[in-house]
Design a protein around this motif. Structure first.
Motif, short mmCIF file in Angstrom:
data_model
loop_
_atom_site.label_atom_id
_atom_site.label_comp_id
_atom_site.label_asym_id
_atom_site.label_seq_id
_atom_site.Cartn_x
_atom_site.Cartn_y
_atom_site.Cartn_z
N ILE A 25 0.90 -1.37 0.07
CA ILE A 25 -0.07 0.00 -0.22
C ILE A 25 0.84 1.26 -0.06
O ILE A 25 0.68 2.30 -0.82
N ALA A 26 1.79 1.05 0.64
CA ALA A 26 2.93 2.24 0.93
C ALA A 26 3.43 2.55 -0.51
O ALA A 26 3.67 3.67 -0.95
N ALA A 27 3.95 1.34 -1.08
CA ALA A 27 4.56 1.66 -2.40
C ALA A 27 3.40 2.20 -3.39
O ALA A 27 3.80 3.07 -4.15
N ASP A 28 2.47 1.52 -3.47
CA ASP A 28 1.42 2.10 -4.60
C ASP A 28 1.13 3.65 -4.13
O ASP A 28 0.94 4.25 -5.55
N LEU A 29 1.34 4.16 -3.10
CA LEU A 29 1.03 5.50 -2.83
C LEU A 29 2.25 6.34 -2.76
O LEU A 29 2.18 7.71 -2.54
N SER A 30 3.24 5.92 -3.00
CA SER A 30 4.75 6.26 -3.10
C SER A 30 4.62 7.22 -1.75
O SER A 30 5.14 8.43 -1.72
N THR A 35 5.32 10.08 6.30
CA THR A 35 3.96 10.30 5.84
C THR A 35 3.20 9.07 6.09
O THR A 35 2.03 9.28 6.35
N LEU A 36 3.75 7.82 5.80
CA LEU A 36 3.20 6.67 6.39
C LEU A 36 2.67 6.53 7.85
O LEU A 36 1.51 6.32 7.99
N GLY A 37 3.52 7.05 8.55
CA GLY A 37 3.39 7.22 10.01
C GLY A 37 2.15 8.08 10.43
O GLY A 37 1.38 7.54 11.11
N LEU A 38 2.19 9.18 9.61
CA LEU A 38 1.06 9.82 9.89
C LEU A 38 -0.36 9.41 9.36
O LEU A 38 -1.42 9.61 9.90
N ALA A 39 -0.43 8.63 8.09
CA ALA A 39 -1.47 8.10 7.81
C ALA A 39 -1.95 6.76 8.62
O ALA A 39 -3.12 6.73 8.93
N LEU A 40 -1.08 6.17 9.22
CA LEU A 40 -1.54 4.86 9.98
C LEU A 40 -1.85 5.34 11.45
O LEU A 40 -2.35 4.72 12.12
N ALA A 82 -7.39 -0.38 0.92
CA ALA A 82 -7.01 -0.85 -0.43
C ALA A 82 -7.61 -0.05 -1.48
O ALA A 82 -7.17 0.05 -2.44
N LEU A 83 -8.74 0.68 -1.09
CA LEU A 83 -9.40 1.62 -2.12
C LEU A 83 -8.73 2.96 -1.94
O LEU A 83 -9.00 3.71 -2.82
N ALA A 84 -7.74 3.19 -0.98
CA ALA A 84 -7.38 4.69 -0.69
C ALA A 84 -6.30 5.23 -1.79
O ALA A 84 -5.48 4.14 -2.70
#
Length: 395
Positions: A25-30, A35-40, A82-84
């Motif tokens: 998911i992180a790779a798909d959204l680059s 930033t991933l930590g903020l989303a999680l 998965a839809l994000a």
């Protein structure tokens, strides 16, 4: 008891499948680590906002209905990440996931406390072993799906269908609530009281319920970091070491498998050496597991590290929830909601802090936060032991 264990399995299976697919998911959204930590952090936010509602729902509808409703929502919500298409939509998706998980966490543990009181024996370790079994199964499925490059949306949609079916089959066999009223220490609803003579109170005689709950809250706050970080970031750490997508997920599987084994034998070990010694020993094992993290270069060694940490983490949450569910003078659902709420604060803080550390220092040095967390759990368990005026119950 089997039905309640199945609900724990559903919860663990959702989170077990989630961890190995985070790198994809992180790779798909680059997304970078920060930033991933903020989303999680949306996971913790959702849980933090929804957990206070759990006690209200349990009082109004009972723990059985609340468990079924939250398990249904959780099974559906796993599809949303998965839809994000952006980091913020991912954050909103995991916020819904976290909200469902937060309510379910309280409700299914309330079901577990009901079983304990009605059977007059400790079973929370085994119920949490059901959660770990779900996490192991989910981790293996997730790692396999990652290795086969199965699209995340397809993987999660199939998972949702399976777990919805399991929830539907289990629903009618859950523990009934006695008029939706939660017993406190003076009213056990006609059921055996686990804090009565055979099982003496684990709480300080000199402190009121609020003080005891605050101490348990501090313990569960740090414990939430110990349990959440390996599952959310283990696959990313292994990927950073050069592991393939399938192999990277084995860190999560190793952590969950070791936790499952630890919880299966947890009651017997507590009977032999005492709950506080188990908590202290487990937290020291967690700290020891990650001491060498900055210098590890092999994904295989990383798997071993996470396995040791999982074994150490195994007894912590069952012990804290068991203590909170039997606090004198506080309804079980209320106490469990408070403890779960504090855990959600930890889950909210963890990804932001860890993501920032990983972005600045790398995953290896960021994992030293687990060393600090493990030692802090040991210190808090020691304080709890010293403030307990009676011997810790051996169940």
């Amino acid at each position: 008891m089997t039905a309640v264990a199945a609900v724990f399995f559903v919860n663990g299976a959702v989170l077990g499948n989630w961890g190995p697919r985070i790198p994809a998911i992180a790779a798909d959204l680059s997304l970078d680590a920060a930033t991933l930590g903020l989303a999680l952090a949306g996971m913790g936010t959702g849980g933090l906002l929804a957990t206070p509602l759990a006690a209200l729902a349990i009082r109004a509808r009972g723990s059985r209905s609340t468990t079924v409703a939250s398990a249904t929502l959780l099974s559906v919500a796993i599809v949303l990440p998965a839809l994000a298409g952006t980091w913020w939509s991912l954050g909103l998706a995991v916020m819904v996931l976290g909200a469902a998980d937060g309510v379910m966490d309280v409700a299914m543990n309330a079901q577990g406390v009901l079983v304990e009181k009605r059977r007059d024996r400790s079973i929370l370790n085994r119920l949490h072993a059901g959660w770990s079994a779900g996490a192991v199964t989910g981790g293996l499925v997730g790692a396999g799906a990652a290795a086969l490059a199965v699209p995340v949306v397809v993987h999660f949609a199939v998972l949702a269908a399976v777990l919805l079916a399991l929830t539907a089959v289990t629903a009618r066999h859950l523990e009934p609530d006695a008029g939706h009223r939660e017993p406190d220490s003076h009213d056990s609803g006609g059921q055996p009281d686990l804090s009565a003579p055979r099982r003496r109170s684990v709480l300080p005689r000199r402190s009121g319920p609020a003080a005891a709950l605050a101490l348990l809250g501090a313990l569960v706050f740090v414990s939430s970091l110990v349990e959440d970080l390996p599952q959310s970031w283990g696959a990313l750490y292994a990927t950073d070491l050069g592991a393939t997508p399938g192999a990277a997920g084995l860190t999560v599987v190793a952590f969950s498998t070791a936790m499952f084994v630890g919880r299966l034998v947890g009651d017997a070990v507590v009977d032999r050496v005492g709950r506080h010694r188990v908590l202290i020993g487990g937290s020291v094992a967690i700290a020891s597991a990650f001491l060498a993290a900055p210098w590890v270069t092999s994904p295989t060694v990383a798997v071993v590290m996470f396995a040791v940490a999982g074994l150490g983490a195994a007894p912590i949450f069952p012990a804290v929830f068991g203590m909170a569910g039997r606090l004198p003078g506080i309804a079980a659902g209320t106490a469990l909601s408070v403890v779960s709420l504090v855990a959600r604060i930890g889950i909210l803080v963890a990804p932001i802090g860890f993501g920032t550390l990983a972005g600045q220092l790398g995953y290896g040095w960021a994992l030293w936060s687990m060393v600090v967390a493990g030692l802090t759990v040991a210190a808090l368990a020691t304080v709890l032991r010293r403030r307990t005026s009676t011997r810790v119950p051996q169940g």
